[in-house]
Every structure is written in structure tokens, then in C-alpha cells.
Design a protein around this motif. Structure first.
Motif, short mmCIF file in Angstrom:
data_model
loop_
_atom_site.label_atom_id
_atom_site.label_comp_id
_atom_site.label_asym_id
_atom_site.label_seq_id
_atom_site.Cartn_x
_atom_site.Cartn_y
_atom_site.Cartn_z
N UNK A 90 -13.72 -20.39 -19.97
CA UNK A 90 -14.50 -19.49 -19.11
C UNK A 90 -14.53 -19.93 -17.64
N UNK A 91 -13.55 -20.73 -17.22
CA UNK A 91 -13.42 -21.03 -15.78
C UNK A 91 -12.77 -19.84 -15.11
N UNK A 92 -13.20 -19.51 -13.91
CA UNK A 92 -12.72 -18.31 -13.23
C UNK A 92 -12.02 -18.68 -11.93
N UNK A 93 -10.83 -18.11 -11.73
CA UNK A 93 -10.08 -18.27 -10.49
C UNK A 93 -9.65 -16.91 -10.01
N UNK A 94 -9.45 -16.77 -8.71
CA UNK A 94 -9.10 -15.48 -8.13
C UNK A 94 -7.67 -15.09 -8.47
N UNK A 95 -7.43 -13.80 -8.59
CA UNK A 95 -6.08 -13.28 -8.80
C UNK A 95 -5.99 -11.89 -8.21
N UNK A 96 -4.76 -11.38 -8.07
CA UNK A 96 -4.55 -10.05 -7.53
C UNK A 96 -3.60 -9.25 -8.43
N UNK A 97 -3.78 -7.95 -8.41
CA UNK A 97 -2.85 -7.03 -9.03
C UNK A 97 -2.22 -6.23 -7.90
N UNK A 98 -0.89 -6.23 -7.82
CA UNK A 98 -0.21 -5.50 -6.76
C UNK A 98 0.46 -4.26 -7.34
N UNK A 99 0.42 -3.14 -6.61
CA UNK A 99 1.08 -1.93 -7.09
C UNK A 99 2.59 -2.04 -6.96
N UNK A 100 3.29 -1.22 -7.73
CA UNK A 100 4.75 -1.20 -7.73
C UNK A 100 5.22 -0.32 -6.58
N UNK A 101 5.42 -0.94 -5.40
CA UNK A 101 5.76 -0.21 -4.18
C UNK A 101 7.26 -0.25 -3.95
N UNK A 102 7.83 0.91 -3.62
CA UNK A 102 9.25 1.03 -3.31
C UNK A 102 9.41 1.57 -1.90
N UNK A 103 10.42 1.05 -1.18
CA UNK A 103 10.74 1.59 0.14
C UNK A 103 11.77 2.68 -0.07
N UNK A 104 11.42 3.92 0.31
CA UNK A 104 12.22 5.09 -0.04
C UNK A 104 12.43 5.95 1.20
N UNK B 162 0.85 -1.19 0.00
CA UNK B 162 0.00 0.00 0.00
C UNK B 162 0.88 1.23 0.00
N UNK B 163 0.55 2.18 -0.87
CA UNK B 163 1.31 3.43 -0.96
C UNK B 163 0.92 4.34 0.19
N UNK B 164 1.92 4.89 0.90
CA UNK B 164 1.66 5.79 2.01
C UNK B 164 1.18 7.17 1.54
N UNK C 138 -2.82 3.75 -2.82
CA UNK C 138 -3.01 2.68 -3.80
C UNK C 138 -2.64 1.34 -3.17
N UNK C 139 -3.48 0.33 -3.37
CA UNK C 139 -3.24 -0.97 -2.76
C UNK C 139 -3.55 -2.11 -3.72
N UNK C 140 -3.69 -3.31 -3.15
CA UNK C 140 -3.94 -4.51 -3.93
C UNK C 140 -5.36 -4.47 -4.47
N UNK C 141 -5.52 -4.91 -5.74
CA UNK C 141 -6.83 -4.99 -6.38
C UNK C 141 -7.10 -6.45 -6.71
N UNK C 142 -8.32 -6.90 -6.46
CA UNK C 142 -8.69 -8.30 -6.69
C UNK C 142 -9.52 -8.42 -7.95
N UNK C 143 -9.38 -9.57 -8.62
CA UNK C 143 -10.16 -9.83 -9.82
C UNK C 143 -10.17 -11.30 -10.12
#
Length: 62
Positions: A21-35, A3-5, A9-14
């Protein structure tokens, strides 16, 4: 911690959808950097997405 401080912006599910047409869960993760950045006049380590870094919403400390 995906999650961006700055923008929150955080994880999105889909769903993965196969050709049959079989459906399985997945996630999209944001490009997070420790800075190391300047926050309220002090240097802090924050988790920031790459879009906030590129757009200049964060000032990096040296």
C-alpha cells in the motif's frame, strides 16, 4: 505535447499502489499521433488521439 487538438484529451495523473500500500505518482498518456489533416479547408499537421482518428472526427489529407 501529449494533448489532442480535437477533443482536448491530455495526460491524467494518479498513483501506483504497491502490495504493501505504498503510493507513488504515475501518469497515463493518451495515444497521440501527428497527422496531416484538412482543417478549415487547408492541410495542417495536427496532434490527434487515436480515438478521434478512428471515429472519423478528422479527415486526413493525401
Amino acid at each position: 505535447m501529449a494533448k489532442c487538438d480535437i477533443c482536448g484529451k491530455g495526460v491524467v495523473f494518479g498513483l501506483n499502489v504497491s502490495h504493501s500500500n505504498r503510493k507513488t505518482n504515475r501518469t497515463w498518456k493518451p495515444n497521440i499521433r501527428k497527422v496531416k489533416a484538412v482543417v478549415d479547408g487547408t492541410n495542417k499537421t495536427v496532434h490527434v488521439c487515436s480515438r478521434c482518428l478512428r471515429s472519423g472526427k478528422v479527415t486526413r489529407s493525401v
